[in-house]
Design a protein around this motif. Structure first.
Motif, PDB file in Angstrom:
ATOM      1  N   ASP A  19      -0.286  39.446  35.490  1.00 58.92           N
ATOM      2  CA  ASP A  19      -1.668  40.437  35.412  1.00 58.92           C
ATOM      3  C   ASP A  19      -2.282  39.824  36.424  1.00 58.92           C
ATOM      4  O   ASP A  19      -3.224  38.659  35.780  1.00 58.92           O
ATOM      5  CB  ASP A  19      -2.261  41.010  34.726  1.00 58.92           C
ATOM      6  CG  ASP A  19      -3.548  41.975  34.140  1.00 58.92           C
ATOM      7  OD1 ASP A  19      -4.125  41.761  35.626  1.00 58.92           O
ATOM      8  OD2 ASP A  19      -4.373  41.982  33.442  1.00 58.92           O
ATOM      9  N   PRO A  20      -3.122  39.754  37.848  1.00 59.24           N
ATOM     10  CA  PRO A  20      -4.077  39.340  38.557  1.00 59.24           C
ATOM     11  C   PRO A  20      -5.233  38.568  37.541  1.00 59.24           C
ATOM     12  O   PRO A  20      -6.255  37.798  38.187  1.00 59.24           O
ATOM     13  CB  PRO A  20      -4.034  39.130  39.936  1.00 59.24           C
ATOM     14  CG  PRO A  20      -2.314  39.857  39.916  1.00 59.24           C
ATOM     15  CD  PRO A  20      -2.527  39.939  37.978  1.00 59.24           C
ATOM     16  N   SER A  21      -6.140  39.657  37.131  1.00 61.35           N
ATOM     17  CA  SER A  21      -7.140  39.893  36.508  1.00 61.35           C
ATOM     18  C   SER A  21      -7.221  39.312  35.366  1.00 61.35           C
ATOM     19  O   SER A  21      -8.383  39.491  34.517  1.00 61.35           O
ATOM     20  CB  SER A  21      -7.576  42.013  36.677  1.00 61.35           C
ATOM     21  OG  SER A  21      -6.377  42.408  35.768  1.00 61.35           O
ATOM     22  N   ALA A  22      -6.272  38.810  35.256  1.00 64.99           N
ATOM     23  CA  ALA A  22      -6.643  38.257  33.487  1.00 64.99           C
ATOM     24  C   ALA A  22      -7.858  37.494  32.966  1.00 64.99           C
ATOM     25  O   ALA A  22      -7.960  36.820  34.207  1.00 64.99           O
ATOM     26  CB  ALA A  22      -5.155  37.819  32.911  1.00 64.99           C
ATOM     27  N   ALA A  23      -7.856  37.336  32.431  1.00 64.61           N
ATOM     28  CA  ALA A  23      -9.634  36.636  32.136  1.00 64.61           C
ATOM     29  C   ALA A  23      -8.666  35.752  30.181  1.00 64.61           C
ATOM     30  O   ALA A  23      -8.816  36.537  29.674  1.00 64.61           O
ATOM     31  CB  ALA A  23     -10.550  37.407  31.943  1.00 64.61           C
ATOM     32  N   LEU A  24     -10.143  34.892  30.174  1.00 61.29           N
ATOM     33  CA  LEU A  24      -9.809  34.557  28.667  1.00 61.29           C
ATOM     34  C   LEU A  24     -11.312  33.277  29.197  1.00 61.29           C
ATOM     35  O   LEU A  24     -12.036  33.483  29.710  1.00 61.29           O
ATOM     36  CB  LEU A  24      -9.254  33.195  29.394  1.00 61.29           C
ATOM     37  CG  LEU A  24      -8.976  31.772  27.709  1.00 61.29           C
ATOM     38  CD1 LEU A  24      -7.635  31.841  27.163  1.00 61.29           C
ATOM     39  CD2 LEU A  24      -8.147  30.061  28.909  1.00 61.29           C
ATOM     40  N   ALA A  25     -11.121  33.635  27.327  1.00 59.10           N
ATOM     41  CA  ALA A  25     -12.955  32.983  26.602  1.00 59.10           C
ATOM     42  C   ALA A  25     -12.762  32.310  25.452  1.00 59.10           C
ATOM     43  O   ALA A  25     -11.529  32.619  25.292  1.00 59.10           O
ATOM     44  CB  ALA A  25     -13.556  34.056  26.094  1.00 59.10           C
ATOM     45  N   TRP A  26     -13.158  31.252  24.973  1.00 66.13           N
ATOM     46  CA  TRP A  26     -13.025  30.809  23.632  1.00 66.13           C
ATOM     47  C   TRP A  26     -14.143  31.632  22.302  1.00 66.13           C
ATOM     48  O   TRP A  26     -15.336  31.631  22.700  1.00 66.13           O
ATOM     49  CB  TRP A  26     -13.691  29.944  23.761  1.00 66.13           C
ATOM     50  CG  TRP A  26     -12.776  29.258  24.511  1.00 66.13           C
ATOM     51  CD1 TRP A  26     -12.641  28.864  26.431  1.00 66.13           C
ATOM     52  CD2 TRP A  26     -10.936  28.238  23.602  1.00 66.13           C
ATOM     53  NE1 TRP A  26     -11.653  27.309  26.495  1.00 66.13           N
ATOM     54  CE2 TRP A  26     -10.426  27.899  25.080  1.00 66.13           C
ATOM     55  CE3 TRP A  26     -10.637  28.272  22.911  1.00 66.13           C
ATOM     56  CZ2 TRP A  26      -8.879  26.957  25.387  1.00 66.13           C
ATOM     57  CZ3 TRP A  26      -9.263  27.288  22.904  1.00 66.13           C
ATOM     58  CH2 TRP A  26      -8.878  26.575  23.905  1.00 66.13           C
ATOM     59  N   THR A  27     -14.070  32.493  22.220  1.00 66.08           N
ATOM     60  CA  THR A  27     -15.084  32.468  20.641  1.00 66.08           C
ATOM     61  C   THR A  27     -14.578  32.717  19.990  1.00 66.08           C
ATOM     62  O   THR A  27     -13.301  32.911  19.011  1.00 66.08           O
ATOM     63  CB  THR A  27     -15.246  34.219  21.702  1.00 66.08           C
ATOM     64  OG1 THR A  27     -14.090  34.604  21.299  1.00 66.08           O
ATOM     65  CG2 THR A  27     -16.116  34.280  22.515  1.00 66.08           C
ATOM     66  N   GLY A  28     -15.245  32.365  18.486  1.00 65.29           N
ATOM     67  CA  GLY A  28     -15.139  31.916  17.091  1.00 65.29           C
ATOM     68  C   GLY A  28     -14.041  31.492  16.737  1.00 65.29           C
ATOM     69  O   GLY A  28     -13.314  31.015  15.695  1.00 65.29           O
ATOM     70  N   GLY A  29     -13.976  30.344  17.411  1.00 66.76           N
ATOM     71  CA  GLY A  29     -13.206  29.133  17.708  1.00 66.76           C
ATOM     72  C   GLY A  29     -11.484  29.519  17.361  1.00 66.76           C
ATOM     73  O   GLY A  29     -10.767  28.373  17.773  1.00 66.76           O
ATOM     74  N   VAL A  30     -10.911  30.563  18.217  1.00 70.41           N
ATOM     75  CA  VAL A  30      -9.776  31.058  19.028  1.00 70.41           C
ATOM     76  C   VAL A  30      -9.594  31.091  20.475  1.00 70.41           C
ATOM     77  O   VAL A  30     -11.368  31.347  21.196  1.00 70.41           O
ATOM     78  CB  VAL A  30      -8.693  31.339  18.165  1.00 70.41           C
ATOM     79  CG1 VAL A  30      -9.126  30.871  16.345  1.00 70.41           C
ATOM     80  CG2 VAL A  30      -9.450  32.683  17.640  1.00 70.41           C
ATOM     81  N   ALA A  31      -9.030  31.520  21.136  1.00 67.56           N
ATOM     82  CA  ALA A  31      -8.733  31.564  22.391  1.00 67.56           C
ATOM     83  C   ALA A  31      -8.665  33.186  22.218  1.00 67.56           C
ATOM     84  O   ALA A  31      -7.589  34.108  21.452  1.00 67.56           O
ATOM     85  CB  ALA A  31      -7.708  31.281  23.434  1.00 67.56           C
ATOM     86  N   HIS A  32      -9.614  33.961  23.426  1.00 68.54           N
ATOM     87  CA  HIS A  32      -9.821  34.995  23.717  1.00 68.54           C
ATOM     88  C   HIS A  32      -8.324  35.647  24.808  1.00 68.54           C
ATOM     89  O   HIS A  32      -8.833  35.503  26.261  1.00 68.54           O
ATOM     90  CB  HIS A  32     -10.494  35.659  23.478  1.00 68.54           C
ATOM     91  CG  HIS A  32     -10.537  36.187  22.230  1.00 68.54           C
ATOM     92  ND1 HIS A  32     -11.138  35.171  20.822  1.00 68.54           N
ATOM     93  CD2 HIS A  32     -11.046  36.905  20.893  1.00 68.54           C
ATOM     94  CE1 HIS A  32     -11.249  34.714  19.655  1.00 68.54           C
ATOM     95  NE2 HIS A  32     -11.875  36.530  19.747  1.00 68.54           N
ATOM     96  N   LEU A  33      -7.602  36.790  25.039  1.00 65.00           N
ATOM     97  CA  LEU A  33      -7.218  36.514  26.302  1.00 65.00           C
ATOM     98  C   LEU A  33      -7.547  37.988  26.670  1.00 65.00           C
ATOM     99  O   LEU A  33      -6.855  39.066  26.362  1.00 65.00           O
ATOM    100  CB  LEU A  33      -5.464  36.634  26.313  1.00 65.00           C
ATOM    101  CG  LEU A  33      -4.758  36.775  28.321  1.00 65.00           C
ATOM    102  CD1 LEU A  33      -5.244  35.473  29.004  1.00 65.00           C
ATOM    103  CD2 LEU A  33      -3.193  36.488  27.646  1.00 65.00           C
ATOM    104  N   THR A  34      -7.894  38.925  27.725  1.00 65.54           N
ATOM    105  CA  THR A  34      -8.346  40.050  28.257  1.00 65.54           C
ATOM    106  C   THR A  34      -6.932  39.819  29.082  1.00 65.54           C
ATOM    107  O   THR A  34      -7.116  39.292  30.471  1.00 65.54           O
ATOM    108  CB  THR A  34      -9.572  39.822  28.795  1.00 65.54           C
ATOM    109  OG1 THR A  34     -10.703  39.843  27.837  1.00 65.54           O
ATOM    110  CG2 THR A  34      -9.901  41.384  28.949  1.00 65.54           C
ATOM    111  N   SER A  35      -6.677  40.660  29.312  1.00 64.17           N
ATOM    112  CA  SER A  35      -5.964  41.346  30.512  1.00 64.17           C
ATOM    113  C   SER A  35      -4.982  43.151  30.843  1.00 64.17           C
ATOM    114  O   SER A  35      -5.117  43.672  29.182  1.00 64.17           O
ATOM    115  CB  SER A  35      -4.361  40.254  30.669  1.00 64.17           C
ATOM    116  OG  SER A  35      -3.610  40.494  29.664  1.00 64.17           O
ATOM    117  N   LYS A  36      -3.826  44.082  30.764  1.00 63.67           N
ATOM    118  CA  LYS A  36      -3.447  44.725  30.991  1.00 63.67           C
ATOM    119  C   LYS A  36      -2.406  44.781  29.509  1.00 63.67           C
ATOM    120  O   LYS A  36      -1.592  45.769  29.676  1.00 63.67           O
ATOM    121  CB  LYS A  36      -2.493  44.718  32.301  1.00 63.67           C
ATOM    122  CG  LYS A  36      -1.801  44.231  32.627  1.00 63.67           C
ATOM    123  CD  LYS A  36      -0.921  44.376  34.441  1.00 63.67           C
ATOM    124  CE  LYS A  36      -0.388  43.796  34.474  1.00 63.67           C
ATOM    125  NZ  LYS A  36       0.591  44.952  35.898  1.00 63.67           N
TER     126      LYS A  36
END
Length: 729
Positions: free
Chosen positions: A32-49
């Protein structure tokens, strides 16, 4: 789009951070080329389809491993020993491994028959960079950089994909075989449960037997050893194969580059993303040995961001991979922390997770977590990027580089500066900058005093006196204490032309002109390893002597930044921290005082002036008293007085009656000018002893003579210790 929380991917240990990057990169490149990553609450969060189930299915069924090879290493599988895992990939039939097999085939064409050494190894690195497939290039770039003079290796991957005898690529082959089928078909047994544990931290890992395999420097808590588990004295390492695979895949978001320094004539120096020289401050186990190449390879500051960012953004962040401090790139941990305060990094980063590659397990290096540094704007951090200060600290740091050959006192002085600067940058509270800047200034003062006691060392190491600090230190580093105001007052004493120079010349052996230079053998410098009061008294006495020889009326103590009289009296009463005052004095004399504007402190309530202080203080310099009808007032044109050194020689004598003698002599000097001191009923008694008994030590009274106060405080003193003008006749 779905946001999937990855509890198994945390900023610490380093393995957890790299896992998150690996998951994100692989999903963005392969699913998924539109995937995004963030760090919140002390863990990684992956946003994708991909939802949680889709993410697991992707890695189990569709993930195509990146060709990870290191044919320049003896343990890479291309030479004797350890070749089984590599041959297993070569002989595999899985479509997912097509790129891997092609890369190995190309590598076979250029590797020598035996493990290369020295120049042969460098030649092989050049050929690998030029001839291996494009799919391998990101891995090569994160392993090494081909510089003009030498090859540099990224400390994240040891010395080119290995750490000692542990070859990361060979271990990658083995762990890959544990989770990816080398023939098309069903996933390997337990691969799904290993993946759930690696991504989501599921307790299923307790139901399977983790491999007793090497993890290297990436997870210090997983390497085993003594007391590693309960019930056993010693345990082996416990490795989830998916942890290792995703971790190595995550390293590919880093890429080395060559930054040209000192213009086109300079050589190229390898610059790796967010990698700086180690400075042993900011963590509890810090020791001086961890600043040497034997004790530390480097530090790595890994960015954390709170808003989802796509692959192009993260690639750009890691491609720059630097923190800017003023016009230059941060070179060490302290400068990086200051750059974070000045927002000299890409926007959107909320904090940095700091790692040091430190010798922690015998001779092995481990990626030790050293804490997090939040990105907190602190505009006053610009003072710590003051060019004279940074150049001087750099000189001291270069001089201390050879720990075994540098006297400990200079290393201690540098470490105190580093510690004070790092505490300024890394504190959690917002505001109160002046308190921490004061600590930096005090550390700088201690270092300058240490260097002043070792002029041979300074000459050998080309260290000059610190000079020319910004006048902004006076305002922005003022912590509101009497010690700071008094130190600034004394440091601002400029002197009387060439006859009696600025006060700095009485602290250390320097020549103060437009510039400041060491002047070995100077007879003016009198500061030594004695109490601050004794040293201040010695400075006053020396200035008095030189003023008397030059025919200057009184002893020059006028300052660009005089202190309130209440602060002077607090010093006299012993209510100040004299050690802090001395440290700040040595730091503040390094300011560019010719550029400092004269400023009087705010008017405050008149304090109670001790008689034994006030009377001698009136005759330190020319009198500026104007007669009113009932009070004395401060005048713009001081009246010249005949200097009387005997007044202050009495204070310096050390005799039991030193204070009384000094007060009596001061009273006679004032009487000769038409001013009658309290204690005399009339002029016929003037000249007799006032029989003053003081609770203040003579040395403190003597030192207080040097402390500049406001000019119009003279009339406060005069109206306390003298009879009113109307009674003078």
């Amino acid at each position: 789009m779905t946001t999937v929380e990855l509890p198994g991917c945390t900023p610490e240990p380093l393995m957890g951070y790299l896992k998150a990057l690996g998951v994100f990169r692989l999903v963005a490149e392969q699913a998924d080329p539109s995937a995004a990553l963030a760090w919140t609450g002390g863990v990684a969060h992956l946003t994708s389809k991909l939802d949680r189930e889709g993410l697991s299915a992707f890695f189990l069924n569709d993930y195509r491993p990146t060709p990870i090879l290191a044919p320049w290493n003896g343990g890479s599988g291309f030479y004797e020993g350890g070749s089984g895992p590599l041959k297993a990939i070569e002989s595999s039939a899985a479509v997912r491994l097509n790129d891997y097999r092609d890369a190995i085939k190309r590598a076979r064409q250029i590797v020598p028959k035996a493990k290369p050494k020295d120049d042969d190894k460098n030649s092989l690195l050049v050929r690998c960079r030029a001839e291996l497939p494009d799919a391998v290039v990101p891995w090569l770039d994160v392993c090494f950089v081909l510089g003009e003079e030498r090859t540099s290796f990224f400390p994240l991957l040891g010395t080119g994909g290995n750490d000692g005898r542990l070859d990361f690529t060979n271990n990658f082959f083995q762990r890959l075989a544990d989770v990816v089928p080398f023939t098309d078909g069903q996933p390997r047994p337990d691969s799904g449960r290993f993946l759930q544990s690696a991504l989501f931290g599921d307790q299923a890992k307790e139901l399977v037997s983790l491999g007793d395999d090497a993890i290297g420097q990436f997870n210090p808590g997983g390497i085993g050893g003594a007391n590693a588990v309960q019930g056993r004295f010693e345990a082996g390492s416990r490795v989830n194969p998916w942890d290792f695979v995703l971790m190595v895949e995550g390293t590919l978001l880093f890429a080395g580059s060559v930054a040209r320094r000192m213009g086109s004539a300079g050589g190229g120096k390898a610059v790796f993303p967010f990698s700086v020289e180690s400075v042993a401050v900011g963590y509890g186990s810090a020791t001086a040995s961890e600043e040497t190449t034997d004790g530390s390879r480097a530090e790595l500051w890994l960015p954390l961001w709170g808003e989802p960012a796509g692959l192009a953004e993260i690639r750009h962040l890691f491609a720059e991979g630097r923190a800017q401090l003023g016009r230059r790139q941060a070179k060490n941990a302290v400068e990086f922390a200051l750059a974070v305060n000045l927002l000299g990094v890409s926007r959107g980063v909320t904090a940095f997770s700091r790692y040091g590659f430190l010798k922690r397990n015998g001779l092995a290096f481990l990626a030790a977590p050293l804490g997090r540094v939040p990105v907190t704007p602190r505009p006053y951090a610009r003072l710590l990027d003051d060019p004279p200060l940074t150049a001087w600290v750099d000189q001291l740091r270069r001089a201390c580089r050879e720990k075994d050959k540098t006297p400990a006192r200079y290393q201690t002085a540098l470490r105190q500066i580093d510690r004070a600067m790092f505490e300024f940058a890394n504190r959690s509270e917002v505001g109160n900058d002046a308190k921490y800047l004061t600590a930096v200034l005090a550390a700088v003062g201690r270092a300058e005093r240490t260097l002043a006691g070792g002029l041979a060392f300074c000459k050998e190491k080309y260290i000059r006196p610190l000079h020319g600090l910004s006048p902004q230190w006076l305002d922005q580093a003022d912590d509101g204490t009497a010690e700071f105001r008094l130190a600034a007052a004394v440091a601002g004493v400029r002197g009387e032309g060439d006859a009696v120079g600025p006060v700095r010349a009485y602290l250390e052996e320097v020549e103060v002109t437009k510039f400041v230079a060491w002047s070995p053998g100077s007879t003016s410098a009198v500061w030594s390893a004695r109490p601050v009061a004794v040293n201040l008294a010695a400075v006053f006495r020396r200035r008095q002597m030189e003023a008397f020889r030059a025919g200057v009326a009184g002893t020059p103590v006028a300052s660009a930044r005089p202190a309130p009289l209440a602060d002077v009296l607090a010093f006299l009463a012993g209510d100040t921290d004299d050690e802090k005052l001395g440290d700040l004095l040595w730091g503040l004399v390094c300011l560019d005082w010719p550029a400092v504007e004269n400023r009087q402190p705010e008017t405050a309530d008149a304090p109670v002036v001790p008689f034994e202080f006030g009377l001698p203080r009136l005759v330190v310099g020319p009198l500026g008293l104007v007669e009113g009808r009932t009070r004395w007032f401060f005048g713009d044109t001081p009246e010249p007085t005949t200097p009387d050194p005997d007044i202050f020689h009495a204070l310096a004598s050390g005799r039991p009656d030193a204070v009384g003698t000094a007060v009596d002599r001061a009273a006679r000097r004032l009487k000769s000018g038409g001013r009658l001191a309290h204690g005399y009923r009339n002029r016929r008694q003037a000249g007799k002893s006032l029989a003053v008994v003081s609770l203040f030590p003579a040395v403190s009274l003597h030192a207080a003579m040097l402390l500049p106060h406001r000019g119009d405080d003279q009339h406060t003193i005069a109206n306390t210790v003298l009879y009113p003008p109307e009674t003078q006749e």
